[in-house]
Design a protein around this motif. Structure first.
Motif, PDB file in Angstrom:
ATOM      1  N   SER A   1       0.865  -1.188   0.000  1.00  0.00           N
ATOM      2  CA  SER A   1       0.000   0.000   0.000  1.00  0.00           C
ATOM      3  C   SER A   1       0.897   1.231   0.000  1.00  0.00           C
ATOM      4  O   SER A   1       2.118   1.118   0.051  1.00  0.00           O
ATOM      5  CB  SER A   1      -0.825   0.051   1.284  1.00  0.00           C
ATOM      6  N   ALA A   2       0.286   2.398  -0.006  1.00  0.00           N
ATOM      7  CA  ALA A   2       1.032   3.649   0.169  1.00  0.00           C
ATOM      8  C   ALA A   2       1.343   3.823   1.649  1.00  0.00           C
ATOM      9  O   ALA A   2       0.665   3.236   2.495  1.00  0.00           O
ATOM     10  CB  ALA A   2       0.182   4.804  -0.331  1.00  0.00           C
TER      11      ALA A   2
ATOM     12  N   LYS B   1      -2.334  10.007   5.938  1.00  0.00           N
ATOM     13  CA  LYS B   1      -1.895   8.987   4.976  1.00  0.00           C
ATOM     14  C   LYS B   1      -1.413   9.666   3.702  1.00  0.00           C
ATOM     15  O   LYS B   1      -2.012  10.667   3.280  1.00  0.00           O
ATOM     16  CB  LYS B   1      -3.082   8.104   4.572  1.00  0.00           C
TER      17      LYS B   1
ATOM     18  N   THR C   1      -1.882   8.740   0.728  1.00  0.00           N
ATOM     19  CA  THR C   1      -2.983   8.776  -0.246  1.00  0.00           C
ATOM     20  C   THR C   1      -3.832  10.042  -0.046  1.00  0.00           C
ATOM     21  O   THR C   1      -4.203  10.704  -1.016  1.00  0.00           O
ATOM     22  CB  THR C   1      -3.880   7.524  -0.084  1.00  0.00           C
TER      23      THR C   1
ATOM     24  N   GLU D   1       1.046   4.235  -3.997  1.00  0.00           N
ATOM     25  CA  GLU D   1       1.445   2.834  -4.078  1.00  0.00           C
ATOM     26  C   GLU D   1       2.602   2.657  -5.064  1.00  0.00           C
ATOM     27  O   GLU D   1       3.519   1.887  -4.828  1.00  0.00           O
ATOM     28  CB  GLU D   1       0.256   1.975  -4.548  1.00  0.00           C
TER      29      GLU D   1
ATOM     30  N   PHE E   1      -3.834  -1.143  -5.344  1.00  0.00           N
ATOM     31  CA  PHE E   1      -4.799  -0.040  -5.445  1.00  0.00           C
ATOM     32  C   PHE E   1      -5.168   0.441  -6.846  1.00  0.00           C
ATOM     33  O   PHE E   1      -6.179   1.057  -7.032  1.00  0.00           O
ATOM     34  CB  PHE E   1      -4.291   1.144  -4.608  1.00  0.00           C
TER      35      PHE E   1
ATOM     36  N   ARG F   1     -11.317   3.009  -1.939  1.00  0.00           N
ATOM     37  CA  ARG F   1     -10.341   3.124  -0.842  1.00  0.00           C
ATOM     38  C   ARG F   1     -10.105   1.762  -0.180  1.00  0.00           C
ATOM     39  O   ARG F   1     -11.021   0.965  -0.011  1.00  0.00           O
ATOM     40  CB  ARG F   1     -10.814   4.136   0.219  1.00  0.00           C
ATOM     41  N   GLY F   2      -8.867   1.536   0.205  1.00  0.00           N
ATOM     42  CA  GLY F   2      -8.513   0.251   0.803  1.00  0.00           C
ATOM     43  C   GLY F   2      -8.298  -0.828  -0.252  1.00  0.00           C
ATOM     44  O   GLY F   2      -8.169  -2.010   0.058  1.00  0.00           O
ATOM     45  N   GLY F   3      -8.243  -0.423  -1.524  1.00  0.00           N
ATOM     46  CA  GLY F   3      -8.246  -1.371  -2.630  1.00  0.00           C
ATOM     47  C   GLY F   3      -6.973  -2.177  -2.840  1.00  0.00           C
ATOM     48  O   GLY F   3      -6.959  -3.084  -3.675  1.00  0.00           O
ATOM     49  N   SER F   4      -5.914  -1.884  -2.104  1.00  0.00           N
ATOM     50  CA  SER F   4      -4.708  -2.713  -2.248  1.00  0.00           C
ATOM     51  C   SER F   4      -4.996  -4.158  -1.836  1.00  0.00           C
ATOM     52  O   SER F   4      -4.352  -5.087  -2.329  1.00  0.00           O
ATOM     53  CB  SER F   4      -3.559  -2.168  -1.397  1.00  0.00           C
ATOM     54  N   ASP F   5      -5.939  -4.320  -0.941  1.00  0.00           N
ATOM     55  CA  ASP F   5      -6.374  -5.677  -0.563  1.00  0.00           C
ATOM     56  C   ASP F   5      -6.846  -6.452  -1.790  1.00  0.00           C
ATOM     57  O   ASP F   5      -6.640  -7.651  -1.898  1.00  0.00           O
ATOM     58  CB  ASP F   5      -7.572  -5.604   0.408  1.00  0.00           C
TER      59      ASP F   5
HETATM   60  N1  ASP Z   1      -3.725   3.722  -0.201  1.00  0.00           N
HETATM   61  C1  ASP Z   1      -5.097   3.454  -0.524  1.00  0.00           C
HETATM   62  C2  ASP Z   1      -6.008   3.977   0.562  1.00  0.00           C
HETATM   63  O1  ASP Z   1      -5.566   4.653   1.463  1.00  0.00           O
HETATM   64  C3  ASP Z   1      -5.342   2.013  -0.802  1.00  0.00           C
HETATM   65  C4  ASP Z   1      -4.955   1.041   0.281  1.00  0.00           C
HETATM   66  O2  ASP Z   1      -4.220   1.398   1.208  1.00  0.00           O
HETATM   67  O3  ASP Z   1      -5.374  -0.102   0.207  1.00  0.00           O
HETATM   68  O4  ASP Z   1      -7.187   3.773   0.509  1.00  0.00           O
END
Ligand code: ASP
Length: 439
Positions: A37-38, A48, A50, A115, A169, A183-187
């Protein structure tokens, strides 16, 4: 053994965190495909990367000077590079980013750089190959993720490599423009990479040691979930218990690859396993309890409703026509209740009521607000007698009035509706009944 290891923002927020990650990767030869992730928050109140990128690009989009903000972002990365003792320089990358911001390359492009740059650092630190996600993760013209194309092209590309860092991401449209997941898409990227290389395990490293049975803001130090099935997780995440992006389960689930949630700050903890199915007995009859406040119920009454063909369809049509999704729909012989999100429903309620009258000609409509839904989920329920009885006696003893009960036909979950003011107490009562008493 092949593992994909995805590290979240807090695991990569500083050089110190990066070192922990490096140790984790080096501890097992199977950890060859890495999705970063970032950089996230280093401390409470930190921002963050991002979010810094979104903020910086918003200035560029308004033709305001964004250079000071961009310099702060660069400083975050330089601090990590220096702390790791790397010789890498991101000067050229930042020149490109600056030009792209000035040319208004878009907010997805801007956010994806978090990322992208962290991936470069990770690759340099580990001595792994860097693979730009824009070249291996694809979206269709309409913005939908293109799973088939991605799986084919990414599979080809990664199979030829003995190791790789693929930033999370983002991916690209057919014309090459960058697009991010939500958001959170690195998962999601981690899951896609696991599918593409047919990994044995998808390790998702974060800052907690797995899923907890319930919200720690309601129960202090709840027990951890050792193993949860995809279906159970779906029932729980649906109600708002998210450590993992909801969409991250689909790519690996289709291949039967388990996910292991792990803690970068406590790497010896075994974490939580998310699996398709298991014969492992759960520690407790219930796997998890999750809930959400802010629902309302719309009860439609009509005598002889049960004999009227198409009543349910017409009732739901009234909701659909007003763009309202429904969460649950328990029914009686002459009543049908629809649960909807209050904030979605509120300003359309009178339009829905008149649509219901027009379409269903009911005897009576009753609306109630400030309701919570609580999902009690567990694969152990099916084979255990008295689970429902225990839930409701726990609630009765805690003086909680149950407004709605809905048991899914999968016997995997029981959904309970209570007044918002009873929400926390209801969760405590259920937790105590199934978990505390057994410890
Ligand atoms: N960096 C992105 C976010 O803050 C994606 C991630 O961390 O999964 O949403």
């Amino acid at each position: 053994m092949r593992k994909v290891v995805k590290f979240g923002g807090s695991s990569l927020a500083s050089a110190e965190q990066f070192k922990k990650v490096g140790d984790i990767i080096q501890a097992e030869a199977s950890r060859k495909f890495v999705v970063p992730s970032a950089p996230g928050k280093r401390f409470k109140g930190d921002t963050k990367v991002t979010d810094m990128l979104y903020g910086c690009y918003a200035l560029a989009a308004e033709n305001k000077d964004y250079h000071q903000e961009l310099a702060l972002i660069k400083a975050r990365y330089d601090e990590i590079i220096e702390g790791l003792g790397l010789t890498l320089s991101l000067d050229q990358e930042f020149e490109i980013i600056d030009r792209q911001f000035a040319a208004k390359a878009g907010k997805d492009y801007a956010a994806s750089r978090g990322e992208y740059l962290n991936g470069h650092i990770m690759a340099a630190y580990l001595g792994y190959q860097f693979v730009d996600a824009a070249e291996v993760v694809f979206f269709k013209e309409n913005g939908e993720f293109d799973a088939a194309k991605t799986n084919e092209i990414m599979g080809e590309r990664l199979k030829a490599l003995s190791n790789a860092v693929v930033p999370g991401f983002y991916g690209s449209y057919p014309d090459g423009r960058v697009k991010t997941f939500s958001r959170g898409g690195s998962d999601i990227t981690g899951s896609i990479v696991a599918r593409a290389i047919q990994a044995d395990v998808y390790e998702n490293w974060t800052d907690v040691s797995g899923f907890l049975i319930t919200d720690p803001n309601i129960i202090a130090g709840p027990e951890k979930i050792e193993t949860i099935t995809y279906k159970e997780l779906r029932e729980l995440s649906y109600m708002g218990a998210g450590v993992l992006h909801e969409d991250a389960i689909f790519p690996v689930r289709s291949e039967g690859i388990p996910i292991n949630i792990r803690n970068t700050n406590a790497p010896d903890d075994s974490g939580t396993w998310i699996v398709e199915s298991t014969c492992q007995k759960p520690r407790f009859i219930i796997t998890g309890i999750a809930g959400k406040k802010g629902f309302c119920s719309i009860t439609i009454e009509k005598e002889m409703m049960n004999a009227e063909i198409g009543f349910g369809r017409r009732a739901l049509q009234a909701f659909e026509d007003n763009g309202i999704s429904f969460e649950h729909m328990p029914s009686g012989i002459d009543t049908l209740t629809v649960f909807a999100h209050q904030d979605e429903f509120m300003h359309k309620e009178q339009a829905v009521v008149s649509a219901l009258h027009r379409m269903c000609d009911p005897d009576h409509i009753d609306i109630e607000g400030d309701l919570s839904l609580i999902a009690v989920v567990g694969r152990g329920m099916k084979s255990t007698r008295g689970t429902a009885a225990r839930i409701f006696s726990a609630l009765a003893h805690a003086n909680i009035n149950v407004r709605m009960i809905d048991q899914g036909s999968s016997e995997l979950n029981i959904i309970i509706g209570v007044h918002d003011s009873d929400f926390e107490n209801a969760i405590r009562a259920i937790y105590n009944m199934f978990v505390l008493v057994q410890l």
